[in-house]
Motif scaffolding. Structure first.
Motif, PDB file in Angstrom:
ATOM      1  N   ARG A  87      42.222  46.787  39.472  1.00  0.00           N
ATOM      2  CA  ARG A  87      42.088  45.733  40.462  1.00  0.00           C
ATOM      3  C   ARG A  87      41.614  44.440  39.810  1.00  0.00           C
ATOM      4  N   TYR A  88      42.087  43.332  40.253  1.00  0.00           N
ATOM      5  CA  TYR A  88      41.792  41.982  39.770  1.00  0.00           C
ATOM      6  C   TYR A  88      42.622  41.588  38.553  1.00  0.00           C
ATOM      7  N   LEU A  89      42.658  42.472  37.534  1.00  0.00           N
ATOM      8  CA  LEU A  89      43.200  42.053  36.249  1.00  0.00           C
ATOM      9  C   LEU A  89      44.692  41.800  36.280  1.00  0.00           C
ATOM     10  N   ASP A  90      45.387  42.327  37.292  1.00  0.00           N
ATOM     11  CA  ASP A  90      46.824  42.112  37.339  1.00  0.00           C
ATOM     12  C   ASP A  90      47.190  40.664  37.627  1.00  0.00           C
ATOM     13  N   ALA A  91      46.210  39.855  38.061  1.00  0.00           N
ATOM     14  CA  ALA A  91      46.484  38.444  38.357  1.00  0.00           C
ATOM     15  C   ALA A  91      45.936  37.500  37.298  1.00  0.00           C
ATOM     16  N   GLU A  92      45.375  38.036  36.219  1.00  0.00           N
ATOM     17  CA  GLU A  92      44.722  37.173  35.237  1.00  0.00           C
ATOM     18  C   GLU A  92      45.694  36.186  34.585  1.00  0.00           C
ATOM     19  N   ALA A  93      46.834  36.683  34.106  1.00  0.00           N
ATOM     20  CA  ALA A  93      47.783  35.801  33.425  1.00  0.00           C
ATOM     21  C   ALA A  93      48.262  34.698  34.364  1.00  0.00           C
ATOM     22  N   ALA A  94      48.594  35.068  35.596  1.00  0.00           N
ATOM     23  CA  ALA A  94      49.075  34.076  36.554  1.00  0.00           C
ATOM     24  C   ALA A  94      47.993  33.047  36.867  1.00  0.00           C
ATOM     25  N   ALA A  95      46.750  33.490  36.950  1.00  0.00           N
ATOM     26  CA  ALA A  95      45.652  32.556  37.220  1.00  0.00           C
ATOM     27  C   ALA A  95      45.473  31.566  36.076  1.00  0.00           C
ATOM     28  N   LEU A  96      45.470  32.064  34.853  1.00  0.00           N
ATOM     29  CA  LEU A  96      45.310  31.170  33.704  1.00  0.00           C
ATOM     30  C   LEU A  96      46.459  30.167  33.631  1.00  0.00           C
ATOM     31  N   GLN A  97      47.652  30.620  33.945  1.00  0.00           N
ATOM     32  CA  GLN A  97      48.788  29.696  33.953  1.00  0.00           C
ATOM     33  C   GLN A  97      48.648  28.666  35.069  1.00  0.00           C
ATOM     34  N   ALA A  98      48.130  29.088  36.216  1.00  0.00           N
ATOM     35  CA  ALA A  98      47.934  28.148  37.327  1.00  0.00           C
ATOM     36  C   ALA A  98      46.928  27.073  36.975  1.00  0.00           C
ATOM     37  N   TRP A  99      45.928  27.416  36.183  1.00  0.00           N
ATOM     38  CA  TRP A  99      44.907  26.435  35.792  1.00  0.00           C
ATOM     39  C   TRP A  99      45.298  25.611  34.571  1.00  0.00           C
ATOM     40  N   SER A 100      46.391  25.971  33.907  1.00  0.00           N
ATOM     41  CA  SER A 100      46.705  25.347  32.619  1.00  0.00           C
ATOM     42  C   SER A 100      47.090  23.879  32.736  1.00  0.00           C
ATOM     43  N   GLY A 101      47.523  23.437  33.909  1.00  0.00           N
ATOM     44  CA  GLY A 101      47.891  22.039  34.057  1.00  0.00           C
ATOM     45  C   GLY A 101      46.721  21.096  34.100  1.00  0.00           C
ATOM     46  N   ASP A 102      45.516  21.656  34.153  1.00  0.00           N
ATOM     47  CA  ASP A 102      44.316  20.816  34.276  1.00  0.00           C
ATOM     48  C   ASP A 102      43.965  20.099  32.986  1.00  0.00           C
ATOM     49  N   PRO A 153      36.059  20.285  19.102  1.00  0.00           N
ATOM     50  CA  PRO A 153      34.971  20.894  19.873  1.00  0.00           C
ATOM     51  C   PRO A 153      35.241  20.865  21.374  1.00  0.00           C
ATOM     52  N   ALA A 154      35.069  22.004  22.014  1.00  0.00           N
ATOM     53  CA  ALA A 154      35.257  22.102  23.470  1.00  0.00           C
ATOM     54  C   ALA A 154      34.796  23.482  23.920  1.00  0.00           C
ATOM     55  N   TRP A 155      34.425  23.576  25.201  1.00  0.00           N
ATOM     56  CA  TRP A 155      34.058  24.845  25.820  1.00  0.00           C
ATOM     57  C   TRP A 155      35.187  25.315  26.737  1.00  0.00           C
ATOM     58  N   PHE A 156      35.417  26.641  26.740  1.00  0.00           N
ATOM     59  CA  PHE A 156      36.511  27.204  27.524  1.00  0.00           C
ATOM     60  C   PHE A 156      36.037  28.409  28.329  1.00  0.00           C
ATOM     61  N   GLY A 157      36.411  28.448  29.610  1.00  0.00           N
ATOM     62  CA  GLY A 157      36.189  29.627  30.422  1.00  0.00           C
ATOM     63  C   GLY A 157      37.234  30.683  30.111  1.00  0.00           C
ATOM     64  N   ILE A 158      36.832  31.945  30.141  1.00  0.00           N
ATOM     65  CA  ILE A 158      37.732  33.060  29.839  1.00  0.00           C
ATOM     66  C   ILE A 158      37.544  34.166  30.889  1.00  0.00           C
ATOM     67  N   ASP A 159      38.357  35.190  30.796  1.00  0.00           N
ATOM     68  CA  ASP A 159      38.200  36.466  31.505  1.00  0.00           C
ATOM     69  C   ASP A 159      37.987  36.349  33.019  1.00  0.00           C
ATOM     70  N   PRO A 160      38.892  35.683  33.729  1.00  0.00           N
ATOM     71  CA  PRO A 160      38.744  35.637  35.180  1.00  0.00           C
ATOM     72  C   PRO A 160      39.037  36.988  35.830  1.00  0.00           C
ATOM     73  N   LEU A 161      38.455  37.179  37.002  1.00  0.00           N
ATOM     74  CA  LEU A 161      38.783  38.299  37.889  1.00  0.00           C
ATOM     75  C   LEU A 161      39.290  37.663  39.183  1.00  0.00           C
ATOM     76  N   PRO A 162      40.507  37.156  39.186  1.00  0.00           N
ATOM     77  CA  PRO A 162      40.944  36.207  40.221  1.00  0.00           C
ATOM     78  C   PRO A 162      40.973  36.798  41.633  1.00  0.00           C
ATOM     79  N   ILE A 163      40.454  36.011  42.560  1.00  0.00           N
ATOM     80  CA  ILE A 163      40.582  36.321  43.974  1.00  0.00           C
ATOM     81  C   ILE A 163      40.843  35.015  44.733  1.00  0.00           C
TER      82      ILE A 163
END
Length: 318
Positions: free
Chosen positions: A84-99, A227-237
């Motif tokens: 549960r949750y992890l099946d949407a991780e790739a799609a979530a990261l792609q959705a945020w990639s335009g930022d 140099p930059a900080w990055f969020g990782i490992d979402p559990l998208p909902i």
């Protein structure tokens, strides 16, 4: 270059550490999906033109292999089990990639270099695994960095078919409907807030949430990168932004305790995040209290030494 050749001892380059195998043994279906992780890694390495570049790492749920491509670019090949949750991780990261803008040093979510969502595999730029916000010397600055990431992703539209906050509330209700190990007034408050939150969700704007953005899930770029900080490992909902700050309240408890007034310190974290994101601080505290009571059902009375028990015991009284 296939990335599938065994080493001189005959071991596969996609070996799964024993610690991960033992942790996964009790998970449903692990006898089927655990060997599949290795095969998926080998298949994706072939497809993406990368080979192993160091020992495998793992978190609570996923495997991550350092890899390198023909041009010397370093990545992490992450493969997750069908949970549960992890099946949407790739799609979530792609959705945020335009930022993120090229060359920007503003904190944001990591952008995948490639993804196979059907196989729950992602190729990610390699970050510095030894430099997370968990060890950042300034806890307040660390909270501010997380707040910036949340502000950047907070209005992302939901993913079709993703787990929802209502699904989460169903799980919470099932647990706290029975009497438990928390004081009656805290339990009554949590049940009332559960009802209020359900009502709020009927007409609230909801978006794609990270759902696990605590200090260890924010890593810095490698020393040889900008140099930059990055969020990782979402559990998208899908849910309201006020749900997002909860993980950063349960972590780095020692910093809050060291202030001499940990309750005030955690409330300060809420206010700090809300000032950047526009979240409602009262609603954040209500969500946090509900989650604290829910989790204390699993921790008390026998696991008071758990690292999350002290913050949850305090937040349950909000």
């Amino acid at each position: 270059m296939t990335g599938t050749a065994a080493d001189e001892l005959g071991r596969s380059p996609w070996e799964i550490p024993l610690a991960y195998q033992e942790a996964a043994a009790d998970e449903p279906g692990s006898d089927r999906w655990l060997p599949e992780l290795r095969r998926t890694a080998a298949w994706c390495a072939e497809r993406w033109g990368v080979v192993p570049d160091g020992p495998a790492r793992h978190g609570w749920t996923s495997m991550a292999w350092p890899v390198i491509d023909r041009g010397g670019a370093r990545f992490v090949l992450k493969v997750s089990p069908p949970v549960r949750y992890l099946d949407a991780e790739a799609a979530a990261l792609q959705a945020w990639s335009g930022d993120r803008q090229p060359g920007s040093s503003r904190p944001t979510m990591i952008i995948p270099a490639a993804a196979e969502p059907e196989r729950q595999a992602i190729l990610l730029p390699r970050l510095d695994p030894e430099r997370s916000l968990e060890d950042h010397p300034d806890a307040e600055e660390a909270v501010g960095i997380i707040a910036e990431i949340l502000a950047a992703i907070t209005r992302t539209p939901p993913l079709p078919g993703a787990v929802t906050l209502l699904d989460e509330l169903d799980q919470i209700e099932t647990r706290i409907s029975a009497d438990g190990p928390v004081p009656a007034d805290q339990l009554d408050r949590a049940r009332s807030r559960l009802t209020e939150l359900r009502a709020h969700l009927t007409d609230a704007d909801q978006g794609l949430l990270h759902n696990d953005l605590h200090f260890s899930n924010v890593l810095h770029a490698r020393p040889d990168a900008d140099p930059a900080w990055f969020g990782i490992d979402p559990l998208p909902i899908t849910g309201i932004g006020e749900w997002e700050p909860i993980p950063l309240l349960r972590n780095r408890w020692a910093d809050a305790a060291a202030t001499g007034d940990p309750d005030r310190a955690l409330r300060r974290r809420v206010d700090q995040v809300c000032a950047v994101t526009g979240y409602d601080p009262e609603l954040v505290r209500s969500c946090a209290q509900l989650v604290a009571v829910f989790n204390l059902y699993g921790l008390l009375p026998h696991r008071r030494d758990h690292l999350h028990a002290p913050p949850y015991l305090m937040i349950a009284d909000w």
